[in-house]
Enzyme design. Structure first.
Site, mmCIF file in Angstrom:
data_model
loop_
_atom_site.group_PDB
_atom_site.id
_atom_site.type_symbol
_atom_site.label_atom_id
_atom_site.label_comp_id
_atom_site.label_asym_id
_atom_site.label_seq_id
_atom_site.Cartn_x
_atom_site.Cartn_y
_atom_site.Cartn_z
ATOM 1 N N LYS A 215 39.365 13.692 48.887
ATOM 2 C CA LYS A 215 38.243 13.769 47.955
ATOM 3 C C LYS A 215 38.131 15.179 47.378
ATOM 4 O O LYS A 215 37.999 15.368 46.183
ATOM 5 C CB LYS A 215 36.954 13.371 48.680
ATOM 6 C CG LYS A 215 35.722 13.467 47.832
ATOM 7 C CD LYS A 215 34.498 12.970 48.560
ATOM 8 C CE LYS A 215 33.260 13.439 47.819
ATOM 9 N NZ LYS A 215 32.022 12.949 48.381
ATOM 10 N N GLU B 131 44.261 20.421 56.585
ATOM 11 C CA GLU B 131 45.297 19.579 57.199
ATOM 12 C C GLU B 131 46.087 18.825 56.124
ATOM 13 O O GLU B 131 47.315 18.754 56.162
ATOM 14 C CB GLU B 131 44.650 18.537 58.140
ATOM 15 C CG GLU B 131 43.954 19.106 59.349
ATOM 16 C CD GLU B 131 42.470 19.358 59.115
ATOM 17 O OE1 GLU B 131 42.079 19.724 57.982
ATOM 18 O OE2 GLU B 131 41.695 19.188 60.080
ATOM 19 N N GLY C 15 33.207 10.449 51.510
ATOM 20 C CA GLY C 15 34.551 10.315 52.076
ATOM 21 C C GLY C 15 34.696 9.078 52.958
ATOM 22 O O GLY C 15 35.667 8.327 52.849
ATOM 23 N N ARG C 16 33.706 8.835 53.827
ATOM 24 C CA ARG C 16 33.847 7.710 54.767
ATOM 25 C C ARG C 16 33.530 6.373 54.114
ATOM 26 O O ARG C 16 33.566 5.338 54.776
ATOM 27 C CB ARG C 16 32.992 7.951 56.011
ATOM 28 C CG ARG C 16 31.570 8.349 55.755
ATOM 29 C CD ARG C 16 30.914 8.898 57.016
ATOM 30 N NE ARG C 16 29.568 9.404 56.763
ATOM 31 C CZ ARG C 16 29.287 10.629 56.369
ATOM 32 N NH1 ARG C 16 30.270 11.492 56.144
ATOM 33 N NH2 ARG C 16 28.054 11.012 56.166
ATOM 34 N N GLU D 75 29.693 10.227 62.042
ATOM 35 C CA GLU D 75 29.580 11.279 61.026
ATOM 36 C C GLU D 75 28.330 11.030 60.172
ATOM 37 O O GLU D 75 27.714 11.970 59.680
ATOM 38 C CB GLU D 75 30.841 11.333 60.156
ATOM 39 C CG GLU D 75 30.946 12.612 59.333
ATOM 40 C CD GLU D 75 32.315 12.811 58.699
ATOM 41 O OE1 GLU D 75 33.160 13.509 59.271
ATOM 42 O OE2 GLU D 75 32.536 12.257 57.605
ATOM 43 N N HIS E 275 41.146 -4.791 80.539
ATOM 44 C CA HIS E 275 42.010 -4.251 81.591
ATOM 45 C C HIS E 275 41.953 -2.733 81.616
ATOM 46 O O HIS E 275 42.815 -2.087 82.201
ATOM 47 C CB HIS E 275 43.440 -4.759 81.383
ATOM 48 C CG HIS E 275 43.511 -6.255 81.407
ATOM 49 N ND1 HIS E 275 43.583 -6.984 82.576
ATOM 50 C CD2 HIS E 275 43.425 -7.168 80.405
ATOM 51 C CE1 HIS E 275 43.586 -8.279 82.294
ATOM 52 N NE2 HIS E 275 43.483 -8.414 80.976
ATOM 53 N N LYS F 159 35.396 24.331 60.915
ATOM 54 C CA LYS F 159 36.372 24.643 59.846
ATOM 55 C C LYS F 159 36.356 26.134 59.547
ATOM 56 O O LYS F 159 37.400 26.774 59.400
ATOM 57 C CB LYS F 159 36.012 23.882 58.566
ATOM 58 C CG LYS F 159 36.315 22.405 58.587
ATOM 59 C CD LYS F 159 36.058 21.806 57.201
ATOM 60 C CE LYS F 159 36.067 20.298 57.234
ATOM 61 N NZ LYS F 159 35.667 19.689 55.971
HETATM 62 O O1 F6P Z 1 35.680 15.813 58.458
HETATM 63 C C1 F6P Z 1 34.944 16.157 57.367
HETATM 64 C C2 F6P Z 1 35.389 15.494 56.117
HETATM 65 O O2 F6P Z 1 34.755 16.129 55.063
HETATM 66 C C3 F6P Z 1 35.119 13.990 56.090
HETATM 67 O O3 F6P Z 1 33.814 13.694 55.733
HETATM 68 C C4 F6P Z 1 36.123 13.538 55.107
HETATM 69 O O4 F6P Z 1 36.309 12.152 55.164
HETATM 70 C C5 F6P Z 1 37.329 14.331 55.565
HETATM 71 O O5 F6P Z 1 36.789 15.590 55.910
HETATM 72 C C6 F6P Z 1 38.425 14.484 54.546
HETATM 73 O O6 F6P Z 1 37.983 15.090 53.380
HETATM 74 P P1 F6P Z 1 38.818 15.036 52.042
HETATM 75 O O7 F6P Z 1 38.941 13.629 51.619
HETATM 76 O O8 F6P Z 1 38.047 15.862 51.071
HETATM 77 O O9 F6P Z 1 40.175 15.638 52.312
#
Ligand code: F6P
Length: 553
Positions: free
Chosen positions: A211, A217, A271-272, A357, A388, A516
């Site tokens: 987003k 990462e 995002g979620r 979240e 199990h 972060k």
């Molecule tokens: O973990 C925090 C967060 O902002 C989530 O809300 C989001 O889904 C994820 O990082 C990834 O963010 P992006 O889609 O901006 O890379």
């Protein structure tokens, strides 16, 4: 004297009900009301939600419904669907419903810079996605060497991974995939190394799903994928192997992805909640466009139900009220999700982000402490596997853990007998949690088996099940794309209703920021010869030891 609001009174009524003797007992409720199962089951077509195996009786349900009214859930629902800035700390709407609505649905969404025609915008982008998917599937769009794409690699994390990964797996496991889908989320280089060994760069289409297009990462992994493609196919080949799914079109352009392969959305998609947006492109590529559209249609069906149904028959509202009962009235702090369906094996992981979240908050919208428990810890595994591993604790542990059971009546494989074994186990687990097993029953059984009295004395206490352990069962005809869409939207709206009842913002996630920021500060310190930063004693010692173990002290 402190001012008592109508809302406080609604909470007080619930507290009074909780103080009744046997407030947690469930079995007597069935004995008292032969019609209980029917009265505490709500449906949306075949989708059946049975909340009768909880300690909520008629009086408690009325009190819970009153609470929802007094907490302003109707007003919240209206504001949500009107595209108001329900995400107050970021000044944004939460209009993911527009992503699954037709172009002319008239859904608008607030953003800090104005009002967006959300359903029309979403539909236009959906048309571009459909065209892109068709061109990949029919081979019009190929890799740089002229080979068709056989793999889609989605690089993203959090909401840019969990939803698409869960849905892709759920929708391709039974019938196979149009395109093989792989997901790379963690910045641990092991994941990419394994994929690089497995995949053929000439046939791999890479989706960078982010987003913000700034997530550390994802950017690190996208650079690794770029270097891998460039190394194998040459730098000019790279562009044709990438697509981007993002709100940050500037950053995407800087990365070098051609506008024709960029699919955008606006900040009214959290995002979620983004699997319905271009972030779901991997689902459409792997499972096919019609399947993706059916997923959206299922989400839309749940939206209309949530928007229009009375609270007493409203599935997301009912699930939320059951959670309120368990969390705030009974004081349970964990919640288990058991899908008796391997296709839903990533569903608990997906729900962990959606629920924890969204509602893992301790401050109310007015900035004051929320004053009551909010989101429980969510965990789960597919049944019967869970039986199990951790179900011992759920049956006999010292804490009560409410369970959601999910089950399809019909399987999508050709081993009907296996499905009946699966279903029997789902029903049996819920029944065992409710029914329990008394010491008297156990003693009688052991005696009938010929066990000597002294051995019975020793054995019996270990075999007692308290019973009266609550669960909710969600039963549906088949786990097709439409039903998966309904299930996801069911939980999305449940989470939103819970947030409204608790008076918190379910749509921000400030709690992820601090880590972060600190990681950004620690990263340069980990390099050879770098200066030490200022940390607590433990963190400083661990960083020093880390460098020592790497031979860089
Ligand atoms: O973990 C925090 C967060 O902002 C989530 O809300 C989001 O889904 C994820 O990082 C990834 O963010 P992006 O889609 O901006 O890379």
């Amino acid at each position: 004297m402190e001012h008592t609001t109508i809302l406080d009174e609604a909470w007080l009524r619930l507290a009074t009900l909780a103080a009744r003797p046997d407030a947690a007992a469930i079995r007597p409720l069935f004995a008292a009301d032969p019609d209980r199962a029917r009265r505490f089951t709500a449906t949306l077509d075949d989708l059946t939600v049975d909340v009768s195996k909880t300690a909520i009786d008629g009086e408690a349900l009325v009190a819970l419904l009153d609470l929802a009214h007094e907490a302003g859930v109707e007003g919240f629902r209206r504001r949500l669907f009107a595209g108001a800035a329900v995400n107050a700390t970021e000044g944004r709407a939460a209009m993911h419903m527009a992503l699954r609505a037709p172009a002319d649905a008239g859904l608008h969404a607030a953003l800090p810079d104005g009002i967006d025609d959300a359903s029309a915008r979403a539909a236009a982008e959906r048309d571009r996605m459909r065209d892109f998917v068709a061109r990949v599937h029919d081979g019009t769009l190929r890799g740089a060497t002229g080979q068709v794409f056989d793999t889609v690699l989605n690089i993203g994390i959090g909401g840019s991974d969990l939803g698409p990964r869960m849905a892709t797996e759920a929708l391709t496991l039974a019938h196979g995939a149009r395109l093989r889908a792989r997901f790379l989320s963690n910045v641990d280089g092991t994941g990419f190394a394994a994929l690089a060994r497995e995949l053929d760069p000439a046939r791999t289409l890479v989706l960078v799903a982010s987003k913000t297009f700034t997530t550390l990462e994802t950017m690190e992994n996208a650079q690794a994928a770029r270097a891998w493609l460039a190394g194998a196919l040459g730098e000019p080949a790279v562009g044709g192997h990438f697509a981007a799914l993002s709100t940050n079109l500037k950053a995407v352009a800087a990365f070098g992805i051609a506008p024709g392969q960029v699919f955008g959305f606006r900040d009214w998609v959290g995002g979620r909640y983004s699997l319905w947006s271009p972030v779901g492109l991997s689902i459409a590529l792997a499972a096919g466009w019609d399947t993706f559209q059916a997923l959206l249609d299922g989400g839309r069906a749940m939206d209309l139900h949530f928007r229009d149904a009375d609270f007493a028959a409203n599935l997301p509202v009912l699930l939320a009220l059951v959670d309120v009962w368990h969390i705030n009235v009974m004081g349970y702090r964990n919640h288990c999700v058991l899908a008796y369906d391997d296709r839903l094996r990533r569903f608990p992981a997906y729900l962990q982000q959606l629920e924890m979240e969204s509602n893992g908050k301790s401050v109310a919208l007015d900035g004051r402490p929320v004053g009551r428990a909010t989101c429980p810890v969510i965990f789960g595994e597919p049944g019967t596997d869970a039986q199990h591993s951790f179900m011992q604790l759920v049956h006999q542990g010292t804490q009560v853990v409410p369970v959601d059971f999910l089950l399809a009546a019909l399987p999508d494989h050709d081993r009907p007998a296996a499905h009946l074994v699966l279903a029997a186990n789902a029903f049996a687990q819920a029944e065992a949690l409710l029914r329990g097993r008394t010491e008297a029953e156990i003693r009688a059984e052991l005696a009938a088996g010929g066990m000597p009295p002294a051995a019975i004395d020793a054995a019996a206490p270990h075999r007692v099940f308290s019973g009266d352990r609550p669960s909710t069962t969600i039963l549906f005809r088949r786990l097709d794309a439409f039903t998966l869409g309904r299930l996801i939207a069911l939980y999305e709206h449940k989470v939103a209703v819970l947030g409204a009842i608790w008076g918190i913002n379910s749509f921000d996630q400030w709690g992820v920021e601090l880590g972060k920021v600190l990681a950004g500060g620690i990263l340069p310190e980990l390099k050879r010869g770098a200066k030490r930063g200022v940390h607590d004693g433990s963190t400083a010692a661990l960083i020093a030891r880390f460098k020592d173990l790497r031979g860089e002290a």
